[in-house]
Design a protein around this motif. Structure first.
Motif, mmCIF file in Angstrom:
data_model
loop_
_atom_site.group_PDB
_atom_site.id
_atom_site.type_symbol
_atom_site.label_atom_id
_atom_site.label_comp_id
_atom_site.label_asym_id
_atom_site.label_seq_id
_atom_site.Cartn_x
_atom_site.Cartn_y
_atom_site.Cartn_z
ATOM 1 N N GLN A 152 -23.360 -19.773 84.369
ATOM 2 C CA GLN A 152 -23.206 -20.815 83.340
ATOM 3 C C GLN A 152 -24.566 -21.264 82.812
ATOM 4 O O GLN A 152 -24.749 -21.454 81.601
ATOM 5 C CB GLN A 152 -22.466 -22.019 83.922
ATOM 6 N N HIS A 153 -25.510 -21.442 83.711
ATOM 7 C CA HIS A 153 -26.842 -21.910 83.317
ATOM 8 C C HIS A 153 -27.548 -20.880 82.431
ATOM 9 O O HIS A 153 -28.156 -21.242 81.417
ATOM 10 C CB HIS A 153 -27.679 -22.196 84.557
ATOM 11 N N LEU A 154 -27.454 -19.609 82.799
ATOM 12 C CA LEU A 154 -28.060 -18.572 81.969
ATOM 13 C C LEU A 154 -27.427 -18.560 80.584
ATOM 14 O O LEU A 154 -28.116 -18.425 79.565
ATOM 15 C CB LEU A 154 -27.895 -17.201 82.641
ATOM 16 N N GLY A 155 -26.099 -18.693 80.548
ATOM 17 C CA GLY A 155 -25.411 -18.738 79.260
ATOM 18 C C GLY A 155 -25.870 -19.906 78.409
ATOM 19 O O GLY A 155 -26.087 -19.773 77.193
ATOM 20 N N GLN A 156 -26.055 -21.059 79.041
ATOM 21 C CA GLN A 156 -26.512 -22.237 78.293
ATOM 22 C C GLN A 156 -27.920 -22.024 77.751
ATOM 23 O O GLN A 156 -28.210 -22.390 76.599
ATOM 24 C CB GLN A 156 -26.479 -23.470 79.189
ATOM 25 N N GLU A 157 -28.784 -21.415 78.549
ATOM 26 C CA GLU A 157 -30.144 -21.161 78.081
ATOM 27 C C GLU A 157 -30.174 -20.208 76.893
ATOM 28 O O GLU A 157 -31.042 -20.303 76.022
ATOM 29 C CB GLU A 157 -30.999 -20.595 79.220
ATOM 30 N N LEU A 158 -29.203 -19.290 76.857
ATOM 31 C CA LEU A 158 -29.142 -18.312 75.766
ATOM 32 C C LEU A 158 -28.406 -18.831 74.538
ATOM 33 O O LEU A 158 -28.433 -18.185 73.489
ATOM 34 C CB LEU A 158 -28.458 -17.028 76.259
ATOM 35 N N GLY A 159 -27.734 -19.982 74.687
ATOM 36 C CA GLY A 159 -26.976 -20.533 73.562
ATOM 37 C C GLY A 159 -25.501 -20.211 73.598
ATOM 38 O O GLY A 159 -24.797 -20.365 72.604
ATOM 39 N N GLY A 160 -24.996 -19.758 74.762
ATOM 40 C CA GLY A 160 -23.579 -19.465 74.911
ATOM 41 C C GLY A 160 -23.358 -18.287 75.837
ATOM 42 O O GLY A 160 -24.164 -17.352 75.872
ATOM 43 N N LEU A 161 -22.247 -18.329 76.574
ATOM 44 C CA LEU A 161 -21.941 -17.240 77.499
ATOM 45 C C LEU A 161 -21.744 -15.910 76.782
ATOM 46 O O LEU A 161 -21.977 -14.847 77.363
ATOM 47 C CB LEU A 161 -20.697 -17.588 78.317
#
Length: 434
Positions: A152-161
């Motif tokens: 989830q955190h990686l997805g948030q950093e990228l702007g979405g899963l």
């Protein structure tokens, strides 16, 4: 320092005086071997909270707590030996196995002996299902919840899963039940979001990782998830530095996000991130009370400046949850009485640590509220991500909650398989109410 460390190790093998009218808490520990840098402060936090309850409160409604440490060096067979030696002590309340391997080994013993297992942030992920695992309590999170939150955190950093599609994520993991535990969750997330998952096992204890990080350099993953423990973590970060892999692209589990994991690497680990299962620091109320009532009276288990560290605080949390389970059990079975392990199990299953109660206990900034039921033996599935700035941990993210839909599906499938293989019956409503 060496003399002080030796004294602490020797003291760990001296049991607290146990009377027939005390509640006995066995403490498995590892103060020697490659995992000692993490195991020592963890064990010290557990001891100091017991001392706090006895010194400040006179015990739990007048029932003093006694304990004995049993050193097992993170070896599963020795951990089981500790369990067998201590399980028959009068007033035994609970066991914290201190390792996923020992947890696996004791999961079939606990129902026979009728002694609950508390596994805060580790253990068997499917044991969240209390209808199948009556005696296991993986409080605050499992490796499935941790892996889910990292994705989830990686997805948030990228702007979405959806932005994870086509990315490459490597899991560098301790080749043991502990390290393998997050793999099913990560495989499920990989199918959902279309990222490529690379699995890179590291032989315990993890002091030799050159070939692993050569593979990382060759495959050039977008992110590395570090599922390590003890010396494996600092070794991984040093190897990442040596091979030029960006430390700010490495994300560790909460057992790879403590002071011993990064202290020796220092500035070389700057930007490294890891899960934070709990808050920490010396400003928290409960830590201040330990400093006053325990260390202030010369009764501290380890060095004063260790009090409030990440891994030390986790030991404090484990003992608080144990004490509150005893207290909850006493509300039903008799205040001021020594509880049986079966009664403490009921207390574990009926905990309700609200915001208000956590404030009273001094834990309001350390963990989130936790409530268990017959079906849910975890009680809370929240964690944050923090960052090493080269000198200290900080930069805490907001809280993330693991995706209940994904977890429920995997846990149900896993526990169904376990029940079928072991030829067990799920608990019925009457058993839940007993």
């Amino acid at each position: 320092m060496a003399a002080a460390a030796l004294s602490a190790v020797l003291a760990a093998f001296v049991p607290a005086v146990q009377a027939q009218d005390t509640q006995f808490i066995p403490l498995l520990s590892y103060r020697t071997g490659p995992y000692a840098p993490n195991g020592i402060p963890w064990a010290n936090g557990k001891q100091d909270y017991i001392k706090l309850i006895n010194e400040r409160d006179g015990g739990v409604n007048g029932v003093k707590l006694s304990y004995e440490e049993c050193e097992f060096g993170y070896a599963t067979d020795r951990g089981v030996e500790c369990y067998e030696r201590l399980k028959g002590r009068p007033g035994v309340a609970i066991f914290d196995p201190q390792s996923t391997g020992v947890t696996f080994a004791l999961t079939e013993k606990a129902p026979v002996d009728k002694i609950p297992l508390i596994t805060v942030g580790y253990g068997l992920s499917i044991s969240q299902d209390g209808s199948a695992f009556k005696w296991n309590f993986p409080f605050l999170g499992s490796y499935w919840t941790g892996a889910d939150i990292l994705i989830q955190h990686l997805g948030q950093e990228l702007g979405g899963l959806d932005k994870l599609k086509g990315k490459k994520i490597a899991l560098v993991y301790h080749d043991s039940p502990f390290g393998k535990e997050p793999i099913p969750l990560l495989q499920e997330r990989a199918k959902l979001h279309g990222f490529d998952l690379q699995l890179l096992p590291v032989t315990a204890p993890g002091v030799e990782q050159k070939s692993t990080w050569l593979q990382v350099r060759q495959s050039r993953p977008d992110y590395v998830l570090l599922w390590g423990w003890g010396v494996m973590n600092s070794t991984a970060l040093k190897e990442a530095q040596a091979t030029g892999y960006a430390r700010d692209k490495i994300y560790g589990v909460w057992w790879a996000g403590t002071e011993p994991d990064v202290r020796d690497v220092g500035a070389g680990a700057k930007g490294y991130k890891a899960l934070a299962l709990n808050g920490y620091g010396q400003d928290n109320k409960v830590i201040q009370e330990i400093l006053t009532h325990v260390h202030g009276k010369g009764q501290g288990t380890g060095p004063r400046d260790e009090v409030g560290a990440v891994i030390y605080t986790r030991g404090v949390i484990i003992q608080m949850l144990t004490v509150e389970a005893i207290r909850t059990a006493q509300e039903r079975f008799g205040k001021g009485k020594v509880m049986t392990a079966e009664q403490v199990r009921w207390g574990l299953e009926n905990l309700n640590l609200t915001d208000e109660r956590l404030r009273e206990l001094g834990f309001e900034s350390i963990i989130r509220p936790l409530q268990t039921t017959c079906q849910d033996h975890m009680g809370s599935t929240w964690a944050r991500v923090h960052t090493w700035d080269g000198k200290q941990w900080g930069g805490m993210s907001d809280w993330y909650q693991a995706d209940e839909e994904i977890l429920t599906r995997l846990i149900k499938a896993g526990s169904d398989t376990y029940v079928a293989e072991k030829r067990l019956q799920r608990r019925d409503a009457a058993d839940c109410e007993s």
